[in-house]
Design a protein around this motif. Structure first.
Motif, PDB file in Angstrom:
ATOM      1  N   LYS A 178       0.837  -1.197   0.000  1.00 53.41           N
ATOM      2  CA  LYS A 178       0.000   0.000   0.000  1.00 53.41           C
ATOM      3  C   LYS A 178       0.876   1.253   0.000  1.00 53.41           C
ATOM      4  O   LYS A 178       0.548   2.256  -0.662  1.00 53.41           O
ATOM      5  N   ASP A 179       1.985   1.224   0.733  1.00 52.91           N
ATOM      6  CA  ASP A 179       2.894   2.373   0.757  1.00 52.91           C
ATOM      7  C   ASP A 179       3.399   2.701  -0.645  1.00 52.91           C
ATOM      8  O   ASP A 179       3.540   3.874  -1.007  1.00 52.91           O
ATOM      9  N   ALA A 180       3.666   1.668  -1.434  1.00 56.23           N
ATOM     10  CA  ALA A 180       4.124   1.887  -2.812  1.00 56.23           C
ATOM     11  C   ALA A 180       3.026   2.537  -3.645  1.00 56.23           C
ATOM     12  O   ALA A 180       3.297   3.385  -4.502  1.00 56.23           O
TER      13      ALA A 180
ATOM     14  N   ALA B  88       2.869   6.207  -2.675  1.00 59.89           N
ATOM     15  CA  ALA B  88       4.001   6.925  -3.264  1.00 59.89           C
ATOM     16  C   ALA B  88       3.767   7.196  -4.745  1.00 59.89           C
ATOM     17  O   ALA B  88       4.058   8.293  -5.242  1.00 59.89           O
ATOM     18  N   GLU B  89       3.215   6.217  -5.459  1.00 56.83           N
ATOM     19  CA  GLU B  89       2.967   6.405  -6.895  1.00 56.83           C
ATOM     20  C   GLU B  89       1.889   7.461  -7.123  1.00 56.83           C
ATOM     21  O   GLU B  89       1.992   8.278  -8.047  1.00 56.83           O
TER      22      GLU B  89
ATOM     23  N   PRO C  80       8.311   5.921   1.985  1.00 56.87           N
ATOM     24  CA  PRO C  80       8.555   6.215   0.573  1.00 56.87           C
ATOM     25  C   PRO C  80       7.709   7.364   0.026  1.00 56.87           C
ATOM     26  O   PRO C  80       8.185   8.152  -0.808  1.00 56.87           O
ATOM     27  N   ALA C  81       6.474   7.482   0.492  1.00 53.66           N
ATOM     28  CA  ALA C  81       5.625   8.579   0.021  1.00 53.66           C
ATOM     29  C   ALA C  81       6.108   9.918   0.570  1.00 53.66           C
ATOM     30  O   ALA C  81       6.078  10.938  -0.129  1.00 53.66           O
ATOM     31  N   ARG C  82       6.564   9.913   1.809  1.00 49.74           N
ATOM     32  CA  ARG C  82       7.105  11.146   2.403  1.00 49.74           C
ATOM     33  C   ARG C  82       8.352  11.587   1.620  1.00 49.74           C
ATOM     34  O   ARG C  82       8.556  12.779   1.371  1.00 49.74           O
ATOM     35  N   GLN C  83       9.152  10.641   1.198  1.00 50.67           N
ATOM     36  CA  GLN C  83      10.344  10.960   0.418  1.00 50.67           C
ATOM     37  C   GLN C  83       9.974  11.544  -0.944  1.00 50.67           C
ATOM     38  O   GLN C  83      10.660  12.430  -1.462  1.00 50.67           O
TER      39      GLN C  83
END
Length: 208
Positions: A59-61, A64-65, A127-130
């Motif tokens: 879900k994090d990926a 991020a997308e 990863p989304a924060r980045q």
């Protein structure tokens, strides 16, 4: 990928990956990242959890997308104002201010996706924060470049002032504290450009 009145018919024609991203965008914007589970996204996209994990490892990926797509829309605004006002950095900066001003009505209902997401993602290693931090850094570099090309005194400080105004207008619009935020936003950016104009440019303007 914004949702519309004809969403069911339109979404049905999208490839699976795009249906998933469309559903995720709508749900993340309206309900928040943490509150929305993969099963809910699958149901909205008319697919399965297994299908989502075929396209996105976690879900994090997926989050991020989605934010990469949002960031690309903002970067496209930079490209657009540069193309519309070649060699006129001051007009490019004002074009960005108008772009944000025109988007404020939508933000009044949903808020800025970056600000909302950061509030839900305190871990800077996420990863989304980045994605958000990389996007914001790139955006700042482009704005500093425009301020430099415009011949402004202390272009980094000018870019910081403009950034504070652009982002502050979005927050104020979302919480309803300022009326006519769009008009005031553009006016304040015009004032910043005038304040940081170089003495040479100011003297030229006074003799024109």
């Amino acid at each position: 990928m914004a949702a519309g009145a004809s969403r069911p018919g339109r979404v049905a024609k999208l490839p699976p990956r795009e249906r998933i991203l469309d559903a995720a965008e709508e749900l993340f914007q309206s309900e928040g990242i943490r509150r929305v589970g993969v099963q809910t996204i699958a149901e909205r996209a008319e697919t399965t959890k297994m299908a989502i994990y075929r396209h996105f490892e976690t879900k994090d990926a997926l989050v991020a997308e989605w934010l990469r797509i949002v960031a690309a829309d903002y970067q496209a605004a930079f490209d657009r104002v540069e193309a519309e006002h070649p060699g006129r950095p001051r007009e490019q900066i004002l074009g960005l201010a108008r772009f944000i001003a025109e988007g404020l009505p939508a933000i009044s209902h949903r808020g800025c996706p970056f600000i909302n997401s950061i509030a839900e993602l305190p871990d800077r290693s996420h990863p989304a924060r980045q994605v958000i931090e990389k996007h914001k850094a790139h955006q700042t570099r482009r704005l500093v470049g425009m301020c430099t090309e415009a011949g402004l005194r202390d272009p980094e400080q000018a870019a910081a002032a403009i950034t504070f105004v652009l982002e502050g207008a979005q927050v104020s619009t979302h919480n309803g504290s300022i009326e006519q935020a769009g008009e005031r936003l553009v006016g304040i950016v015009e004032g910043i450009l005038a304040h940081y104009r170089s003495p040479l440019d100011a003297s030229r303007a006074s003799t024109d």
